[in-house]
Design an enzyme around this catalytic site. Structure first.
Site, PDB file in Angstrom:
ATOM      1  N   PRO A 116       0.836  -1.104  -0.254  1.00 47.14           N
ATOM      2  CA  PRO A 116       0.194  -0.389  -0.330  1.00 47.14           C
ATOM      3  C   PRO A 116       0.712   1.533  -0.321  1.00 47.14           C
ATOM      4  O   PRO A 116       0.224   2.341   1.021  1.00 47.14           O
ATOM      5  CB  PRO A 116      -0.962  -0.423   1.231  1.00 47.14           C
ATOM      6  CG  PRO A 116       0.145  -1.070   2.222  1.00 47.14           C
ATOM      7  CD  PRO A 116       0.639  -2.205   1.281  1.00 47.14           C
ATOM      8  N   CYS A 117       1.226   1.282  -1.053  1.00 47.03           N
ATOM      9  CA  CYS A 117       2.243   2.267  -1.583  1.00 47.03           C
ATOM     10  C   CYS A 117       1.529   4.035  -1.433  1.00 47.03           C
ATOM     11  O   CYS A 117       1.668   4.843  -1.166  1.00 47.03           O
ATOM     12  CB  CYS A 117       3.416   2.612  -2.790  1.00 47.03           C
ATOM     13  SG  CYS A 117       2.815   2.003  -3.913  1.00 47.03           S
ATOM     14  N   HIS A 118       0.318   3.634  -1.820  1.00 48.46           N
ATOM     15  CA  HIS A 118      -1.027   5.193  -1.764  1.00 48.46           C
ATOM     16  C   HIS A 118      -1.573   4.922  -0.021  1.00 48.46           C
ATOM     17  O   HIS A 118      -1.323   7.069  -0.299  1.00 48.46           O
ATOM     18  CB  HIS A 118      -1.770   4.376  -1.766  1.00 48.46           C
ATOM     19  CG  HIS A 118      -3.381   3.259  -1.591  1.00 48.46           C
ATOM     20  ND1 HIS A 118      -2.662   2.202  -1.447  1.00 48.46           N
ATOM     21  CD2 HIS A 118      -3.613   2.941  -0.485  1.00 48.46           C
ATOM     22  CE1 HIS A 118      -3.073   1.313  -0.292  1.00 48.46           C
ATOM     23  NE2 HIS A 118      -4.418   2.287  -0.359  1.00 48.46           N
TER      24      HIS A 118
END
Length: 165
Positions: free
Chosen positions: A134-136
């Site tokens: 989850p780089c978001h």
């Protein structure tokens, strides 16, 4: 190395997925097969791509459940490859809880390299598994929505989706 891939459509979402024999190795919002192939080859230059929607089905189901707000944690196998530093950063990303965010400096501190904020940011940008890693969930220290390989609009939509969950 044989990489199986498929294109997944879920509402307004269009994602390319790829897997090795060990697990999911790429998720991207590439607009065309050519851009997907070019992006994937940055991570796996010797990959031989074979379309196989059936083989990607279990991964597509989990991603669809996530995008529909019915899943917060992934159970699928992942085969994410990078430098040792990148992998350390990606592991820190995986620990950001659903619906929460962290700053780039938070990630640098989490890996015990508080001075490596820029390097951590670069590693975050190189994450081959959008959504699954989850780089978001990484935002600017001031709360601003910053760059995202899938585009700022996609990042905002993902963060809004998680706020609702």
């Amino acid at each position: 190395m044989v990489i199986e891939w498929a294109n997944m459509q879920e509402g307004e979402w269009s994602l390319y997925l790829a897997k090795t024999e060990k697990g999911l190795c790429y998720v991207g919002s590439d607009a065309t097969f050519e851009s997907f192939e070019s992006s994937l080859k940055k991570y796996l230059p010797s990959a031989e791509l074979i379309e196989n929607k059936e083989a990607l089905q279990p991964y597509m189901i989990e991603l669809q459940e996530f995008l529909l707000g019915n899943r917060q944690v992934f159970s699928m196998d992942m085969d994410v490859k990078g430098t040792p530093f990148q992998e350390e950063v990606w592991e820190a990303l995986a620990q950001i809880p659903y619906g929460k965010t962290a700053s780039y400096s938070d990630i640098a501190e989490k890996i015990n390299r508080p001075q490596a904020v820029r390097a951590a940011g670069k590693a975050i940008g190189a994450n081959p598994l959008l959504i699954a890693v989850p780089c978001h969930r990484v935002i600017g220290k001031n709360g601003s929505i910053t760059g995202y390989r899938g585009g700022i609009e996609m990042k905002q939509l993902l963060l809004e989706l998680e706020k609702q969950g």
